[in-house]
Design a protein around this motif. Structure first.
Motif, PDB file in Angstrom:
ATOM      1  N   VAL A 125       5.802 -23.044  60.584  1.00  0.00           N
ATOM      2  CA  VAL A 125       5.982 -24.115  61.280  1.00  0.00           C
ATOM      3  C   VAL A 125       4.778 -24.142  62.338  1.00  0.00           C
ATOM      4  O   VAL A 125       4.753 -22.993  62.927  1.00  0.00           O
ATOM      5  CB  VAL A 125       7.393 -24.463  61.847  1.00  0.00           C
ATOM      6  N   SER A 126       4.248 -25.119  62.808  1.00  0.00           N
ATOM      7  CA  SER A 126       3.031 -24.999  63.855  1.00  0.00           C
ATOM      8  C   SER A 126       3.768 -24.683  64.924  1.00  0.00           C
ATOM      9  O   SER A 126       4.655 -25.249  65.629  1.00  0.00           O
ATOM     10  CB  SER A 126       2.556 -26.555  63.774  1.00  0.00           C
ATOM     11  N   LEU A 127       3.031 -23.695  65.481  1.00  0.00           N
ATOM     12  CA  LEU A 127       3.715 -23.167  66.998  1.00  0.00           C
ATOM     13  C   LEU A 127       3.330 -24.115  68.017  1.00  0.00           C
ATOM     14  O   LEU A 127       4.411 -24.320  68.775  1.00  0.00           O
ATOM     15  CB  LEU A 127       3.103 -21.897  67.385  1.00  0.00           C
ATOM     16  N   SER A 128       2.151 -24.690  67.906  1.00  0.00           N
ATOM     17  CA  SER A 128       1.830 -25.756  69.132  1.00  0.00           C
ATOM     18  C   SER A 128       3.029 -27.067  68.918  1.00  0.00           C
ATOM     19  O   SER A 128       3.408 -27.579  69.987  1.00  0.00           O
ATOM     20  CB  SER A 128       0.324 -26.353  68.666  1.00  0.00           C
ATOM     21  N   ALA A 129       3.194 -27.437  67.667  1.00  0.00           N
ATOM     22  CA  ALA A 129       4.242 -28.560  67.564  1.00  0.00           C
ATOM     23  C   ALA A 129       5.492 -28.083  67.891  1.00  0.00           C
ATOM     24  O   ALA A 129       6.352 -28.846  68.623  1.00  0.00           O
ATOM     25  CB  ALA A 129       4.257 -28.993  66.067  1.00  0.00           C
ATOM     26  N   LEU A 130       5.930 -27.031  67.551  1.00  0.00           N
ATOM     27  CA  LEU A 130       6.821 -26.208  67.994  1.00  0.00           C
ATOM     28  C   LEU A 130       7.466 -26.430  69.436  1.00  0.00           C
ATOM     29  O   LEU A 130       8.308 -26.630  70.204  1.00  0.00           O
ATOM     30  CB  LEU A 130       7.512 -25.087  67.279  1.00  0.00           C
ATOM     31  N   LEU A 131       6.213 -26.011  70.301  1.00  0.00           N
ATOM     32  CA  LEU A 131       6.235 -25.726  71.527  1.00  0.00           C
ATOM     33  C   LEU A 131       6.497 -27.115  72.274  1.00  0.00           C
ATOM     34  O   LEU A 131       7.155 -27.341  73.363  1.00  0.00           O
ATOM     35  CB  LEU A 131       5.171 -25.123  72.272  1.00  0.00           C
ATOM     36  N   VAL A 132       5.820 -28.085  72.013  1.00  0.00           N
ATOM     37  CA  VAL A 132       5.897 -29.599  72.364  1.00  0.00           C
ATOM     38  C   VAL A 132       7.274 -30.070  72.237  1.00  0.00           C
ATOM     39  O   VAL A 132       8.111 -30.621  73.076  1.00  0.00           O
ATOM     40  CB  VAL A 132       4.797 -30.638  71.597  1.00  0.00           C
ATOM     41  N   GLU A 133       7.924 -29.662  71.035  1.00  0.00           N
ATOM     42  CA  GLU A 133       9.084 -30.099  70.686  1.00  0.00           C
ATOM     43  C   GLU A 133      10.337 -29.324  71.411  1.00  0.00           C
ATOM     44  O   GLU A 133      11.027 -29.828  72.184  1.00  0.00           O
ATOM     45  CB  GLU A 133       9.435 -29.680  69.058  1.00  0.00           C
ATOM     46  N   ALA A 134      10.017 -28.190  71.957  1.00  0.00           N
ATOM     47  CA  ALA A 134      10.695 -27.260  72.887  1.00  0.00           C
ATOM     48  C   ALA A 134      10.851 -27.819  74.237  1.00  0.00           C
ATOM     49  O   ALA A 134      11.973 -27.879  74.858  1.00  0.00           O
ATOM     50  CB  ALA A 134      10.341 -25.790  72.937  1.00  0.00           C
ATOM     51  N   HIS A 135       9.614 -28.217  74.522  1.00  0.00           N
ATOM     52  CA  HIS A 135       9.346 -28.949  75.979  1.00  0.00           C
ATOM     53  C   HIS A 135      10.202 -30.006  76.187  1.00  0.00           C
ATOM     54  O   HIS A 135      10.976 -30.336  77.123  1.00  0.00           O
ATOM     55  CB  HIS A 135       7.958 -29.087  76.423  1.00  0.00           C
ATOM     56  N   ALA A 136      10.309 -31.077  74.887  1.00  0.00           N
ATOM     57  CA  ALA A 136      10.846 -32.243  75.111  1.00  0.00           C
ATOM     58  C   ALA A 136      12.374 -31.826  74.675  1.00  0.00           C
ATOM     59  O   ALA A 136      13.328 -32.697  75.781  1.00  0.00           O
ATOM     60  CB  ALA A 136      10.495 -33.171  73.564  1.00  0.00           C
ATOM     61  N   ALA A 137      12.920 -30.889  74.180  1.00  0.00           N
ATOM     62  CA  ALA A 137      14.347 -30.612  74.280  1.00  0.00           C
ATOM     63  C   ALA A 137      14.801 -30.197  75.665  1.00  0.00           C
ATOM     64  O   ALA A 137      15.970 -30.495  75.939  1.00  0.00           O
ATOM     65  CB  ALA A 137      14.452 -29.414  73.227  1.00  0.00           C
ATOM     66  N   LEU A 138      13.777 -29.459  76.235  1.00  0.00           N
ATOM     67  CA  LEU A 138      14.205 -29.094  77.577  1.00  0.00           C
ATOM     68  C   LEU A 138      14.345 -30.252  78.545  1.00  0.00           C
ATOM     69  O   LEU A 138      15.115 -30.142  79.462  1.00  0.00           O
ATOM     70  CB  LEU A 138      13.521 -27.732  78.022  1.00  0.00           C
ATOM     71  N   ASP A 139      13.460 -30.938  78.349  1.00  0.00           N
ATOM     72  CA  ASP A 139      13.657 -32.259  79.348  1.00  0.00           C
ATOM     73  C   ASP A 139      14.870 -32.957  79.144  1.00  0.00           C
ATOM     74  O   ASP A 139      15.348 -33.527  80.179  1.00  0.00           O
ATOM     75  CB  ASP A 139      12.210 -33.055  78.987  1.00  0.00           C
ATOM     76  N   ARG A 140      15.362 -33.136  77.829  1.00  0.00           N
ATOM     77  CA  ARG A 140      16.699 -33.966  77.575  1.00  0.00           C
ATOM     78  C   ARG A 140      17.893 -32.927  78.227  1.00  0.00           C
ATOM     79  O   ARG A 140      18.674 -33.678  78.806  1.00  0.00           O
ATOM     80  CB  ARG A 140      16.854 -33.951  76.036  1.00  0.00           C
ATOM     81  N   VAL A 141      17.851 -31.840  77.882  1.00  0.00           N
ATOM     82  CA  VAL A 141      18.906 -30.761  78.438  1.00  0.00           C
ATOM     83  C   VAL A 141      18.231 -29.562  78.883  1.00  0.00           C
ATOM     84  O   VAL A 141      17.902 -28.665  78.108  1.00  0.00           O
ATOM     85  CB  VAL A 141      20.100 -30.453  77.306  1.00  0.00           C
ATOM     86  N   PRO A 142      18.442 -29.280  80.076  1.00  0.00           N
ATOM     87  CA  PRO A 142      17.899 -27.902  80.767  1.00  0.00           C
ATOM     88  C   PRO A 142      18.585 -26.748  80.130  1.00  0.00           C
ATOM     89  O   PRO A 142      19.473 -26.913  79.722  1.00  0.00           O
ATOM     90  CB  PRO A 142      17.975 -28.171  82.275  1.00  0.00           C
TER      91      PRO A 142
END
Length: 168
Positions: A125-142
Motif C-alpha cells: 500500500v502506498s506509504l504516502s497515501a497511508l500517512l495522509v489517511e493516518a493524519h485524517a483519522a487522527l484529525d477525526r479522533v486523536p
C-alpha cells in the motif's frame, strides 16, 4: 522487528533511516544540509523573508520545532536574521550560501520525490497515501482518546477486515 517494537519506534526508525539516506545524498554534493531544513527553505521560497510564526503557519510545523530548525540553519549559515517591524519579531531570510545551493537542492528534492514514488510502488500500500489517511483519522479522533474503552474504538477500515472468530 521485535514483537515489542512499538508504533512510535517503528515511525521514528523509518524517519531516521530515510533522513540518513537523504543526508548522504546531500553530502555527496558537499552540502551540510539536513532534510528537516527543506520545509523552511520551501517556505522562504514561497513567502520570501518571513517570521518564524509565518513559516510555522505556512508549513504546518509547530512553532517550537520551526524555531529550533531555523536556529540550526542559522548556525550552519543557511539563513540570516533581521529585525521585524516590532523589535520582538525576527525575520528569517536566505543567505548567499542557500541561494547558491538551491539548484542542487531542487535536483535532490526531485530525486527524493522519484525515490519516494518508487518506494511507494514497492509496498503493498502506498506509504504516502497511508500517512495522509493516518493524519485524517487522527484529525477525526486523536490518538490520546483511542482505546480508552472498546466502545470508543473506531470501526476497522474495510481494507483491513477483522478475521472471523477474533471478536464476537
Amino acid at each position: 522487528m521485535s514483537k515489542t517494537t512499538t508504533l512510535g519506534s517503528l515511525l521514528r526508525t523509518l524517519i531516521d533511516r530515510l533522513d540518513h539516506d537523504i543526508e548522504l545524498r546531500y553530502q555527496t554534493h558537499g552540502l551540510d544540509y539536513r532534510p528537516r531544513y527543506t520545509p523552511i527553505v520551501r517556505a522562504l521560497q514561497e513567502l520570501g523573508p518571513a517570521s518564524i510564526t509565518a513559516i510555522a503557519n505556512h508549513t504546518g510545523i509547530p512553532h517550537s520545532a520551526a524555531s529550533q530548525t531555523v536556529a540550526q540553519m542559522h548556525k550552519k549559515g543557511w539563513i540570516a536574521y533581521s529585525e521585524g517591524r516590532d523589535k520582538r519579531t525576527r525575520i528569517v531570510s536566505s543567505t548567499a550560501q542557500l541561494d547558491a545551493a538551491l539548484p542542487t537542492l531542487h535536483q535532490e528534492w526531485e530525486a527524493t520525490r522519484r525515490a519516494a514514488s518508487a518506494f511507494d510502488a514497492e509496498l503493498s500500500v502506498s506509504l504516502s497515501a497511508l500517512l495522509v489517511e493516518a493524519h485524517a483519522a487522527l484529525d477525526r479522533v486523536p490518538f490520546s482518546t483511542r482505546g480508552q474503552n472498546q466502545a470508543d474504538t473506531p470501526p476497522i477500515h474495510p481494507r483491513h477486515p477483522q478475521k472471523k472468530g477474533k471478536h464476537t
